[in-house]
Enzyme design. Structure first.
Site, PDB file in Angstrom:
ATOM      1  N   ASP A 242       0.751  -1.103   0.108  1.00  0.00           N
ATOM      2  CA  ASP A 242       0.037   0.061  -0.103  1.00  0.00           C
ATOM      3  C   ASP A 242       0.928   1.332   0.027  1.00  0.00           C
ATOM      4  O   ASP A 242       2.087   1.091   0.199  1.00  0.00           O
ATOM      5  CB  ASP A 242      -1.068  -0.063   1.274  1.00  0.00           C
ATOM      6  CG  ASP A 242      -1.610   1.143   1.478  1.00  0.00           C
ATOM      7  OD1 ASP A 242      -2.331   1.656   0.511  1.00  0.00           O
ATOM      8  OD2 ASP A 242      -1.650   1.811   2.548  1.00  0.00           O
TER       9      ASP A 242
ATOM     10  N   ASP B 116      -0.067   5.252   1.035  1.00  0.00           N
ATOM     11  CA  ASP B 116      -0.045   5.956   2.192  1.00  0.00           C
ATOM     12  C   ASP B 116      -0.080   5.294   3.374  1.00  0.00           C
ATOM     13  O   ASP B 116      -0.826   4.249   3.753  1.00  0.00           O
ATOM     14  CB  ASP B 116      -1.565   6.743   2.124  1.00  0.00           C
ATOM     15  CG  ASP B 116      -1.474   7.623   0.859  1.00  0.00           C
ATOM     16  OD1 ASP B 116      -0.490   7.719   0.264  1.00  0.00           O
ATOM     17  OD2 ASP B 116      -2.721   8.178   0.394  1.00  0.00           O
TER      18      ASP B 116
HETATM   19 MG   LIG Z   1      -2.660   3.120   3.785  1.00  0.00          MG
END
Ligand SMILES: [Mg+2]
Ligand SMILES: [Zn+2]
Length: 195
Positions: free
Chosen positions: A18, A20
C-alpha cells in the site's frame, strides 16, 4: 507474541505495498495527499525498498486514490506524486517495479481495495507472480482483506498510532504479522543482509 517470530517469508518473490501509511505519511483521517509537495516519506522506507530490490524481489505498489474521483487532485497530480516517490527511492538505490492505482469512488469498480482488481492487473503484467509467492503489506483493514481474498500472505503495518481502531484490531488479527513500519517488516522478516 511469539507467533510472528516463527513466520518465514523466504519464498516471497513479490511484495505488494500500500502507499499511504506505508511509504509516505498517512494524512489525517478524511484528508488526502493532493500534490507532490504533500507527499512526505516515512523514515527508512527508501533503504527498506532498496533492500527488497537487492534481495531479488519485485516491489509493487497498489493504492486506492479515491481523491481523484472526488476531484481533489488529477491523474497528473498523482503522476507527479509518484515521480517524487520514485526519485526519493532512487536516491537510496531503490525502485518500484510497478504502481497500480484505483481512481474510483466506493462501489464503482472492481479495483478499489478490498476488491482485487489492482492485483489482477499486476498478475497479468508479472506472469511469475501468484498469490502463493506474494505478500501484501498495508496499514488498513482493506489492504489485509484484499490480500486474504486472493490467498496471499499479509503484513499489517500499524504505524505509531496511540489508539488502535476496531478495524486496525481486526486487521492485526487477520494478518500473518504485524509490525510498526515497512523497515521493520523488511529487516525482521525479509532481508537479513545487515545481520
Ligand atoms: Mg494506507
Ligand atoms: Zn477502481
Amino acid at each position: 507474541m511469539g507467533k510472528s517470530r516463527a513466520i518465514e517469508f523466504s519464498d516471497i518473490e513479490f511484495v505488494f505495498l500500500d502507499r499511504d501509511g506505508v511509504l509516505n505519511r498517512q494524512p489525517p483521517e478524511g484528508r488526502f495527499v493532493t500534490c507532490a509537495e504533500e507527499l512526505e516519506m516515512l523514515p527508512g522506507v527508501e533503504d527498506a525498498v532498496a533492500a527488497l530490490n537487492r534481495s531479488g524481489r519485485r516491489v509493487i505498489v497498489v493504492t486506492n486514490q479515491r481523491g481523484i474521483a472526488l476531484g481533489l487532485y488529477s491523474q497528473d497530480d498523482l503522476a507527479r506524486m509518484h515521480a517524487k516517490l520514485r526519485e526519493r527511492l532512487a536516491a537510496r538505490g531503490g525502485h518500484l517495479d510497478g504502481i497500480y492505482f484505483c481512481p474510483h469512488d466506493e462501489g464503482q469498480c472492481n479495483c478499489r481495495k478490498p476488491l482485487t482488481g489492482l492485483f489482477e492487473q499486476a498478475f497479468l503484467d508479472f506472469p511469475r507472480a501468484r498469490p502463493e509467492n506474494s505478500l501484501m503489506a498495508g496499514d488498513s483493514l482493506r489492504d489485509i482483506e484484499a490480500g486474504l481474498r486472493l490467498g496471499m500472505r499479509t503484513a499489517f503495518i500499524t504505524g505509531d498510532v496511540e489508539t488502535i481502531s476496531a478495524d486496525a484490531e481486526r486487521a492485526r488479527m487477520l494478518a500473518q504479522v504485524s509490525v510498526a513500519s515497512l523497515p521493520e517488516l523488511v529487516h525482521r522478516y525479509l532481508c537479513f543482509e545487515n545481520r
